[in-house]
Design a protein around this motif. Sequence first.
Motif, PDB file in Angstrom:
ATOM      1  N   PHE A 133       0.786  -1.229   0.000  1.00 36.55           N
ATOM      2  CA  PHE A 133       0.000   0.000   0.000  1.00 36.55           C
ATOM      3  C   PHE A 133       0.821   1.284   0.000  1.00 36.55           C
ATOM      4  N   ALA A 134       2.143   1.192   0.195  1.00 33.94           N
ATOM      5  CA  ALA A 134       2.969   2.400   0.267  1.00 33.94           C
ATOM      6  C   ALA A 134       4.417   2.002   0.052  1.00 33.94           C
ATOM      7  N   GLY A 135       5.292   3.007  -0.016  1.00 35.74           N
ATOM      8  CA  GLY A 135       6.704   2.712  -0.185  1.00 35.74           C
ATOM      9  C   GLY A 135       7.252   1.875   0.955  1.00 35.74           C
ATOM     10  N   ALA A 136       6.944   2.297   2.180  1.00 37.74           N
ATOM     11  CA  ALA A 136       7.461   1.568   3.346  1.00 37.74           C
ATOM     12  C   ALA A 136       6.931   0.131   3.352  1.00 37.74           C
ATOM     13  N   HIS A 137       5.673  -0.017   2.964  1.00 31.86           N
ATOM     14  CA  HIS A 137       5.070  -1.348   2.904  1.00 31.86           C
ATOM     15  C   HIS A 137       5.765  -2.190   1.825  1.00 31.86           C
ATOM     16  N   GLY A 138       6.161  -1.537   0.738  1.00 26.12           N
ATOM     17  CA  GLY A 138       6.913  -2.216  -0.320  1.00 26.12           C
ATOM     18  C   GLY A 138       8.272  -2.687   0.188  1.00 26.12           C
ATOM     19  N   GLU A 139       8.936  -1.813   0.957  1.00 23.71           N
ATOM     20  CA  GLU A 139      10.239  -2.202   1.527  1.00 23.71           C
ATOM     21  C   GLU A 139      10.081  -3.449   2.391  1.00 23.71           C
ATOM     22  N   LEU A 140       9.060  -3.432   3.230  1.00 20.46           N
ATOM     23  CA  LEU A 140       8.822  -4.591   4.098  1.00 20.46           C
ATOM     24  C   LEU A 140       8.580  -5.841   3.245  1.00 20.46           C
ATOM     25  N   GLY A 171      14.299   7.217   6.354  1.00 21.05           N
ATOM     26  CA  GLY A 171      14.089   6.569   7.643  1.00 21.05           C
ATOM     27  C   GLY A 171      13.292   5.275   7.568  1.00 21.05           C
ATOM     28  N   THR A 172      12.508   5.133   6.499  1.00 20.99           N
ATOM     29  CA  THR A 172      11.707   3.915   6.381  1.00 20.99           C
ATOM     30  C   THR A 172      12.586   2.681   6.157  1.00 20.99           C
ATOM     31  N   ASN A 173      13.802   2.843   5.607  1.00 19.91           N
ATOM     32  CA  ASN A 173      14.646   1.671   5.320  1.00 19.91           C
ATOM     33  C   ASN A 173      14.981   0.889   6.588  1.00 19.91           C
ATOM     34  N   MET A 194      19.762   0.159  -1.292  1.00 18.07           N
ATOM     35  CA  MET A 194      20.310   1.397  -1.855  1.00 18.07           C
ATOM     36  C   MET A 194      19.182   2.241  -2.417  1.00 18.07           C
ATOM     37  N   THR A 195      19.350   3.546  -2.287  1.00 22.13           N
ATOM     38  CA  THR A 195      18.398   4.479  -2.864  1.00 22.13           C
ATOM     39  C   THR A 195      19.102   5.162  -4.026  1.00 22.13           C
ATOM     40  N   ASN A 196      18.487   5.125  -5.168  1.00 24.35           N
ATOM     41  CA  ASN A 196      19.115   5.725  -6.338  1.00 24.35           C
ATOM     42  C   ASN A 196      18.046   6.378  -7.200  1.00 24.35           C
ATOM     43  N   TYR A 247      16.699  -2.241  -4.176  1.00 23.23           N
ATOM     44  CA  TYR A 247      16.656  -0.891  -4.748  1.00 23.23           C
ATOM     45  C   TYR A 247      15.446  -0.147  -4.213  1.00 23.23           C
ATOM     46  N   ASP A 248      15.694   0.933  -3.463  1.00 20.92           N
ATOM     47  CA  ASP A 248      14.608   1.805  -3.026  1.00 20.92           C
ATOM     48  C   ASP A 248      14.305   2.741  -4.191  1.00 20.92           C
ATOM     49  N   GLY A 249      13.267   2.409  -4.944  1.00 17.58           N
ATOM     50  CA  GLY A 249      12.921   3.187  -6.143  1.00 17.58           C
ATOM     51  C   GLY A 249      11.730   4.083  -5.910  1.00 17.58           C
ATOM     52  N   ALA A 250      11.640   4.637  -4.688  1.00 22.08           N
ATOM     53  CA  ALA A 250      10.507   5.511  -4.368  1.00 22.08           C
ATOM     54  C   ALA A 250      10.359   6.616  -5.398  1.00 22.08           C
ATOM     55  N   ASN A 251      11.501   7.191  -5.758  1.00 21.13           N
ATOM     56  CA  ASN A 251      11.475   8.287  -6.737  1.00 21.13           C
ATOM     57  C   ASN A 251      12.157   7.814  -8.010  1.00 21.13           C
ATOM     58  N   LEU A 252      11.428   7.123  -8.837  1.00 22.71           N
ATOM     59  CA  LEU A 252      12.066   6.513 -10.008  1.00 22.71           C
ATOM     60  C   LEU A 252      12.054   7.443 -11.214  1.00 22.71           C
ATOM     61  N   MET A 304      13.117  -4.629  -5.728  1.00 16.30           N
ATOM     62  CA  MET A 304      12.934  -3.176  -5.616  1.00 16.30           C
ATOM     63  C   MET A 304      11.477  -2.845  -5.317  1.00 16.30           C
ATOM     64  N   HIS A 305      11.248  -1.621  -4.854  1.00 13.69           N
ATOM     65  CA  HIS A 305       9.878  -1.120  -4.840  1.00 13.69           C
ATOM     66  C   HIS A 305       9.844   0.208  -5.580  1.00 13.69           C
ATOM     67  N   ILE A 306       8.661   0.549  -6.072  1.00 18.37           N
ATOM     68  CA  ILE A 306       8.439   1.852  -6.716  1.00 18.37           C
ATOM     69  C   ILE A 306       7.275   2.499  -5.997  1.00 18.37           C
ATOM     70  N   ASN A 307       7.384   3.791  -5.705  1.00 16.23           N
ATOM     71  CA  ASN A 307       6.218   4.498  -5.185  1.00 16.23           C
ATOM     72  C   ASN A 307       5.405   4.993  -6.372  1.00 16.23           C
ATOM     73  N   LEU A 308       4.293   4.317  -6.640  1.00 17.01           N
ATOM     74  CA  LEU A 308       3.454   4.778  -7.760  1.00 17.01           C
ATOM     75  C   LEU A 308       2.998   6.208  -7.507  1.00 17.01           C
ATOM     76  N   HIS A 309       2.811   6.559  -6.211  1.00 11.29           N
ATOM     77  CA  HIS A 309       2.317   7.889  -5.869  1.00 11.29           C
ATOM     78  C   HIS A 309       3.408   8.950  -5.969  1.00 11.29           C
ATOM     79  N   LYS A 310       4.629   8.595  -6.253  1.00  9.28           N
ATOM     80  CA  LYS A 310       5.627   9.631  -6.522  1.00  9.28           C
ATOM     81  C   LYS A 310       6.023   9.628  -8.000  1.00  9.28           C
ATOM     82  N   THR A 311       6.079   8.447  -8.578  1.00 12.81           N
ATOM     83  CA  THR A 311       6.633   8.339  -9.925  1.00 12.81           C
ATOM     84  C   THR A 311       5.557   8.332 -11.012  1.00 12.81           C
TER      85      THR A 311
HETATM   86  C1  LIG Z   1       8.918   8.489   0.199  1.00  7.50           C
HETATM   87  C2  LIG Z   1      10.045   7.559   0.319  1.00  7.50           C
HETATM   88  C3  LIG Z   1       9.897   6.325   0.990  1.00  7.50           C
HETATM   89  C4  LIG Z   1       8.632   5.939   1.738  1.00  7.50           C
HETATM   90  O1  LIG Z   1       7.481   5.877   0.943  1.00  7.50           O
HETATM   91  P1  LIG Z   1       6.035   5.977   1.627  1.00  7.50           P
HETATM   92  O2  LIG Z   1       5.067   5.735   0.517  1.00  7.50           O
HETATM   93  O3  LIG Z   1       5.929   7.336   2.222  1.00  7.50           O
HETATM   94  O4  LIG Z   1       5.960   4.896   2.671  1.00  7.50           O
HETATM   95  C5  LIG Z   1      10.983   5.476   1.017  1.00  7.50           C
HETATM   96  N1  LIG Z   1      12.158   5.810   0.447  1.00  7.50           N
HETATM   97  C6  LIG Z   1      12.345   6.982  -0.186  1.00  7.50           C
HETATM   98  C7  LIG Z   1      13.667   7.294  -0.806  1.00  7.50           C
HETATM   99  C8  LIG Z   1      11.302   7.902  -0.281  1.00  7.50           C
HETATM  100  O5  LIG Z   1      11.474   9.073  -0.901  1.00  7.50           O
END
Ligand SMILES: *Cc1c(COP(=O)(O)O)cnc(C)c1O
Length: 470
Positions: free
Chosen positions: A135-142, A171-173, A216-218, A245-250, A267-274
């Motif tokens: 449901f979210a980036g942090a949830h994807g990491e988990l 901090g979510t990592n 890693m965040t890239n 790969y933390d792909g929150a901001n892809l 990896m995870h992708i934040n659909l709500h950011k990318t």
């Molecule tokens: C926003 C972000 C997250 C967390 O995503 P959420 O959807 O807020 O849980 C993780 N890593 C990075 C690099 C982010 O920018």
Amino acid sequence: MNNRLYGNLIFELSQAGRKGYSLPKNRFGDYKVPQEQRRQNDAELPECDEMTVVRHYTNLSADNFGVDNGFYPLGSCTMKYNPKIDEEMAALPQFQNLHPLQPAETVKGAEAVCTLLCRSLCELTGLHAFTLKPFAGAHGELTGLMVIRRYHESRHDDARRIVIVPDSAHGTNPASAAVCGLETMEVKSLSDGTVDVDALRELLAQHGPEIAAMMMTNPNTLGLFERQIPLIGKMVHEAGALMYYDGANLNPMLGACRPGDMGFDVMHINLHKTFSTPHGGGGPGAGPVGVRKGLETFFPEVSPYHGNFAVAIRAYAYILSLGREHVKEVGPLATLNANYIKESLKDVYELPIDTTCCHEFVFDGLKDKSTGVTTMDVAKRLLDYGYHAPTIYFPLLFHESLMIEPTENESRETLDGFIAVMRKIAEEAKTDPELVKSAPHNTPIGRVDDVLAAKHPITTFKQLTQSPLS
Ligand SMILES: *Cc1c(COP(=O)(O)O)cnc(C)c1O
């Protein structure tokens, strides 16, 4: 000024006995709610006529700032234009009225959206399979870390319980690793903000057989491309661990390179950011997880049904509306826009790491520190000029961080307008520092006491002794 009936709360506009509705007569005859299920006292609801209610909430919404009002350069969050067509697609009644327990043969279209979105994400990332459940980036990491944990367990490699996380990571990592029952170990950054390969080598030499993964965040938290990824991936794989790969901001990567090709396993992708979907205020989101071939059997069940389906629709609509050809322009444009602002302001704002950035970058306050004007003051003064403030005091690597992300969607004129205002504020800091320090001057409320508001929030309405209307 407008002539609105100024009530900050709908309760202040309440008039005893006033009604904004008329309900039809009770259709259930003499049906009565059983005594034990009735409330003891009447609900304390505001009593207003319909026009008052409509105007109150419309005016409140006009006090808000969003991507539809103006430029929103919040770094680390990608607050981008969310094309209206994506909203329309998500609002189609054929999607909106679906029930998660409907028979599978009646939801073939919705399933196709999920399948096709996963296929697009595979193509864009170079990975083999995706799950849309998180449901979210942090949830994807988990979810991704659960895949990694199950992979090691399937090989009876049970000692691997450490996740390496760069000190600059979101901090979510470390939080996700902890929730997954794993330990984290921090690896230092170099002064340019990228991972210190020598420090990593040392960690791997000391703890190799206990390492489960490296996250890693890239681009990293400073908006910089991690150039040592091939070497880091090789070292981590040789130690028997997987690459996350933390792909929150892809967005800066789209069309430029793919995590799968760089050697990442999960990896995870934040659909709500990318990929479209407005966010902020905590939701909604989706953090699909992708894996390389062979790992898909370890996907856990982390949510019922298909995750946040409406977010998936928007993402797929965004990808389709750009098409295979234009989705590749997203990365270069996000990168160009950020570098354009950075280069246009770095003579007046302190740029601690002066190099080409990806989609965002960080200033360390104003260049001229003698004025006493802080990053907070600059952010507040921006509000006076009708801009949302950038992210401030994050990342923690600098004292006066000002993190700016324009996104790929903004026009040259919008960027120039922002640059002009940022330069104007730098000038004001010299000529009239008090003006900046006491900002904002044009907003409905001035500076709030953030700490007090966070520590002692007032969450209930207390009737004012004197209504502003009486
Ligand atoms: C926003 C972000 C997250 C967390 O995503 P959420 O959807 O807020 O849980 C993780 N890593 C990075 C690099 C982010 O920018």
